[in-house]
Design a protein around this motif. Sequence first.
Motif, PDB file in Angstrom:
ATOM      1  N   ARG A  57      61.479 -78.638  19.171  1.00 24.41           N
ATOM      2  CA  ARG A  57      60.214 -78.282  19.829  1.00 24.41           C
ATOM      3  C   ARG A  57      59.786 -79.353  20.823  1.00 24.41           C
ATOM      4  O   ARG A  57      59.320 -79.046  21.921  1.00 24.41           O
ATOM      5  CB  ARG A  57      59.108 -78.075  18.793  1.00 24.41           C
ATOM      6  CG  ARG A  57      59.228 -76.794  18.045  1.00 24.41           C
ATOM      7  CD  ARG A  57      58.044 -76.626  17.112  1.00 24.41           C
ATOM      8  NE  ARG A  57      58.205 -75.434  16.295  1.00 24.41           N
ATOM      9  CZ  ARG A  57      57.442 -75.148  15.262  1.00 24.41           C
ATOM     10  NH1 ARG A  57      56.475 -75.971  14.902  1.00 24.41           N
ATOM     11  NH2 ARG A  57      57.645 -74.051  14.573  1.00 24.41           N
ATOM     12  N   THR A  58      59.935 -80.603  20.437  1.00 21.83           N
ATOM     13  CA  THR A  58      59.587 -81.699  21.338  1.00 21.83           C
ATOM     14  C   THR A  58      60.517 -81.718  22.536  1.00 21.83           C
ATOM     15  O   THR A  58      60.077 -81.920  23.676  1.00 21.83           O
ATOM     16  CB  THR A  58      59.664 -83.053  20.605  1.00 21.83           C
ATOM     17  OG1 THR A  58      58.821 -83.003  19.454  1.00 21.83           O
ATOM     18  CG2 THR A  58      59.218 -84.184  21.491  1.00 21.83           C
ATOM     19  N   ARG A  59      61.797 -81.475  22.310  1.00 25.25           N
ATOM     20  CA  ARG A  59      62.783 -81.490  23.393  1.00 25.25           C
ATOM     21  C   ARG A  59      62.499 -80.379  24.397  1.00 25.25           C
ATOM     22  O   ARG A  59      62.756 -80.523  25.589  1.00 25.25           O
ATOM     23  CB  ARG A  59      64.190 -81.337  22.807  1.00 25.25           C
ATOM     24  CG  ARG A  59      65.298 -81.243  23.816  1.00 25.25           C
ATOM     25  CD  ARG A  59      65.437 -82.553  24.578  1.00 25.25           C
ATOM     26  NE  ARG A  59      66.551 -82.499  25.490  1.00 25.25           N
ATOM     27  CZ  ARG A  59      66.489 -82.068  26.744  1.00 25.25           C
ATOM     28  NH1 ARG A  59      65.359 -81.641  27.237  1.00 25.25           N
ATOM     29  NH2 ARG A  59      67.550 -82.072  27.504  1.00 25.25           N
ATOM     30  N   LEU A  60      61.969 -79.251  23.957  1.00 27.19           N
ATOM     31  CA  LEU A  60      61.645 -78.156  24.870  1.00 27.19           C
ATOM     32  C   LEU A  60      60.448 -78.484  25.756  1.00 27.19           C
ATOM     33  O   LEU A  60      60.321 -77.940  26.846  1.00 27.19           O
ATOM     34  CB  LEU A  60      61.380 -76.870  24.082  1.00 27.19           C
ATOM     35  CG  LEU A  60      62.595 -76.261  23.387  1.00 27.19           C
ATOM     36  CD1 LEU A  60      62.178 -75.071  22.531  1.00 27.19           C
ATOM     37  CD2 LEU A  60      63.659 -75.856  24.386  1.00 27.19           C
ATOM     38  N   LYS A  61      59.570 -79.387  25.299  1.00 26.94           N
ATOM     39  CA  LYS A  61      58.381 -79.734  26.073  1.00 26.94           C
ATOM     40  C   LYS A  61      58.561 -81.001  26.899  1.00 26.94           C
ATOM     41  O   LYS A  61      57.921 -81.159  27.934  1.00 26.94           O
ATOM     42  CB  LYS A  61      57.181 -79.893  25.144  1.00 26.94           C
ATOM     43  CG  LYS A  61      56.786 -78.600  24.488  1.00 26.94           C
ATOM     44  CD  LYS A  61      55.561 -78.740  23.649  1.00 26.94           C
ATOM     45  CE  LYS A  61      55.394 -77.474  22.871  1.00 26.94           C
ATOM     46  NZ  LYS A  61      54.178 -76.837  22.917  1.00 26.94           N
ATOM     47  N   VAL A  62      59.403 -81.918  26.436  1.00 31.08           N
ATOM     48  CA  VAL A  62      59.610 -83.193  27.124  1.00 31.08           C
ATOM     49  C   VAL A  62      61.074 -83.285  27.520  1.00 31.08           C
ATOM     50  O   VAL A  62      61.952 -83.215  26.668  1.00 31.08           O
ATOM     51  CB  VAL A  62      59.231 -84.388  26.210  1.00 31.08           C
ATOM     52  CG1 VAL A  62      59.470 -85.700  26.914  1.00 31.08           C
ATOM     53  CG2 VAL A  62      57.794 -84.276  25.752  1.00 31.08           C
ATOM     54  N   GLU A  63      61.338 -83.435  28.809  1.00 32.36           N
ATOM     55  CA  GLU A  63      62.712 -83.526  29.297  1.00 32.36           C
ATOM     56  C   GLU A  63      63.256 -84.936  29.106  1.00 32.36           C
ATOM     57  O   GLU A  63      62.515 -85.906  29.180  1.00 32.36           O
ATOM     58  CB  GLU A  63      62.769 -83.148  30.781  1.00 32.36           C
ATOM     59  CG  GLU A  63      62.479 -81.690  31.049  1.00 32.36           C
ATOM     60  CD  GLU A  63      63.508 -80.771  30.448  1.00 32.36           C
ATOM     61  OE1 GLU A  63      64.700 -81.103  30.468  1.00 32.36           O
ATOM     62  OE2 GLU A  63      63.104 -79.713  29.940  1.00 32.36           O
ATOM     63  N   GLY A  64      64.546 -85.034  28.866  1.00 32.63           N
ATOM     64  CA  GLY A  64      65.193 -86.330  28.749  1.00 32.63           C
ATOM     65  C   GLY A  64      65.964 -86.464  27.455  1.00 32.63           C
ATOM     66  O   GLY A  64      66.001 -85.561  26.614  1.00 32.63           O
ATOM     67  N   SER A  65      66.588 -87.618  27.298  1.00 33.14           N
ATOM     68  CA  SER A  65      67.337 -87.909  26.088  1.00 33.14           C
ATOM     69  C   SER A  65      66.377 -88.272  24.954  1.00 33.14           C
ATOM     70  O   SER A  65      65.172 -88.355  25.154  1.00 33.14           O
ATOM     71  CB  SER A  65      68.315 -89.060  26.338  1.00 33.14           C
ATOM     72  OG  SER A  65      67.591 -90.246  26.564  1.00 33.14           O
ATOM     73  N   PHE A  66      66.937 -88.526  23.772  1.00 36.74           N
ATOM     74  CA  PHE A  66      66.096 -88.894  22.639  1.00 36.74           C
ATOM     75  C   PHE A  66      65.347 -90.204  22.916  1.00 36.74           C
ATOM     76  O   PHE A  66      64.182 -90.343  22.584  1.00 36.74           O
ATOM     77  CB  PHE A  66      66.920 -89.022  21.368  1.00 36.74           C
ATOM     78  CG  PHE A  66      67.543 -87.731  20.931  1.00 36.74           C
ATOM     79  CD1 PHE A  66      66.794 -86.575  20.863  1.00 36.74           C
ATOM     80  CD2 PHE A  66      68.871 -87.674  20.594  1.00 36.74           C
ATOM     81  CE1 PHE A  66      67.355 -85.385  20.470  1.00 36.74           C
ATOM     82  CE2 PHE A  66      69.449 -86.484  20.191  1.00 36.74           C
ATOM     83  CZ  PHE A  66      68.698 -85.331  20.131  1.00 36.74           C
ATOM     84  N   GLY A  67      66.033 -91.157  23.524  1.00 36.48           N
ATOM     85  CA  GLY A  67      65.385 -92.411  23.880  1.00 36.48           C
ATOM     86  C   GLY A  67      64.281 -92.204  24.904  1.00 36.48           C
ATOM     87  O   GLY A  67      63.210 -92.814  24.817  1.00 36.48           O
ATOM     88  N   ASP A  68      64.533 -91.329  25.879  1.00 38.58           N
ATOM     89  CA  ASP A  68      63.521 -91.029  26.892  1.00 38.58           C
ATOM     90  C   ASP A  68      62.296 -90.360  26.278  1.00 38.58           C
ATOM     91  O   ASP A  68      61.158 -90.649  26.653  1.00 38.58           O
ATOM     92  CB  ASP A  68      64.102 -90.130  27.982  1.00 38.58           C
ATOM     93  CG  ASP A  68      65.179 -90.824  28.788  1.00 38.58           C
ATOM     94  OD1 ASP A  68      65.178 -92.073  28.817  1.00 38.58           O
ATOM     95  OD2 ASP A  68      66.019 -90.119  29.389  1.00 38.58           O
ATOM     96  N   ILE A  69      62.533 -89.452  25.337  1.00 40.60           N
ATOM     97  CA  ILE A  69      61.415 -88.772  24.665  1.00 40.60           C
ATOM     98  C   ILE A  69      60.554 -89.788  23.929  1.00 40.60           C
ATOM     99  O   ILE A  69      59.333 -89.783  24.030  1.00 40.60           O
ATOM    100  CB  ILE A  69      61.938 -87.687  23.699  1.00 40.60           C
ATOM    101  CG1 ILE A  69      62.562 -86.538  24.476  1.00 40.60           C
ATOM    102  CG2 ILE A  69      60.817 -87.170  22.802  1.00 40.60           C
ATOM    103  CD1 ILE A  69      63.297 -85.528  23.616  1.00 40.60           C
ATOM    104  N   GLY A  70      61.195 -90.687  23.166  1.00 40.58           N
ATOM    105  CA  GLY A  70      60.441 -91.723  22.458  1.00 40.58           C
ATOM    106  C   GLY A  70      59.710 -92.648  23.405  1.00 40.58           C
ATOM    107  O   GLY A  70      58.580 -93.058  23.146  1.00 40.58           O
ATOM    108  N   GLY A  71      60.343 -92.976  24.536  1.00 44.76           N
ATOM    109  CA  GLY A  71      59.701 -93.838  25.524  1.00 44.76           C
ATOM    110  C   GLY A  71      58.495 -93.186  26.164  1.00 44.76           C
ATOM    111  O   GLY A  71      57.468 -93.832  26.377  1.00 44.76           O
ATOM    112  N   MET A  72      58.596 -91.884  26.469  1.00 45.86           N
ATOM    113  CA  MET A  72      57.470 -91.180  27.092  1.00 45.86           C
ATOM    114  C   MET A  72      56.304 -91.000  26.122  1.00 45.86           C
ATOM    115  O   MET A  72      55.151 -91.090  26.518  1.00 45.86           O
ATOM    116  CB  MET A  72      57.924 -89.816  27.596  1.00 45.86           C
ATOM    117  CG  MET A  72      58.737 -89.858  28.849  1.00 45.86           C
ATOM    118  SD  MET A  72      59.112 -88.190  29.381  1.00 45.86           S
ATOM    119  CE  MET A  72      60.851 -88.348  29.685  1.00 45.86           C
ATOM    120  N   LEU A  73      56.628 -90.728  24.860  1.00 48.49           N
ATOM    121  CA  LEU A  73      55.564 -90.432  23.896  1.00 48.49           C
ATOM    122  C   LEU A  73      54.961 -91.679  23.258  1.00 48.49           C
ATOM    123  O   LEU A  73      53.763 -91.701  22.966  1.00 48.49           O
ATOM    124  CB  LEU A  73      56.097 -89.504  22.805  1.00 48.49           C
ATOM    125  CG  LEU A  73      56.532 -88.115  23.270  1.00 48.49           C
ATOM    126  CD1 LEU A  73      57.119 -87.329  22.115  1.00 48.49           C
ATOM    127  CD2 LEU A  73      55.389 -87.366  23.902  1.00 48.49           C
TER     128      LEU A  73
END
Length: 83
Positions: free
Chosen positions: A35-51
């Motif tokens: 669900r998070t990946r569908l809302k935030v683009e990028g790799s797992f590291g990028d998702i953690g960095g953005m959030l």
Amino acid sequence: MFLPKAYLNGGMLFSNLVLLFVAALSYYCFVLLVRTRLKVEGSFGDIGGMLYGPKMRIAILFSIVISQIGFAAAYIGIPPPFT
């Protein structure tokens, strides 16, 4: 690799309950990640960095590297001697 012995030590009821709980928890975490990946683009590291910021990005990337080393190390072993 250690699941059969742990299952034997835990007993039938406890081992089944724990296995079911861990499976349900893993499924729930997987659904949250998708669900998070569908809302935030990028790799797992990028998702953690953005959030959560750059420290979380580094922590996520570090944990991925450590888990990959663990997966590789689990299958490297000394072969049994030939008799």
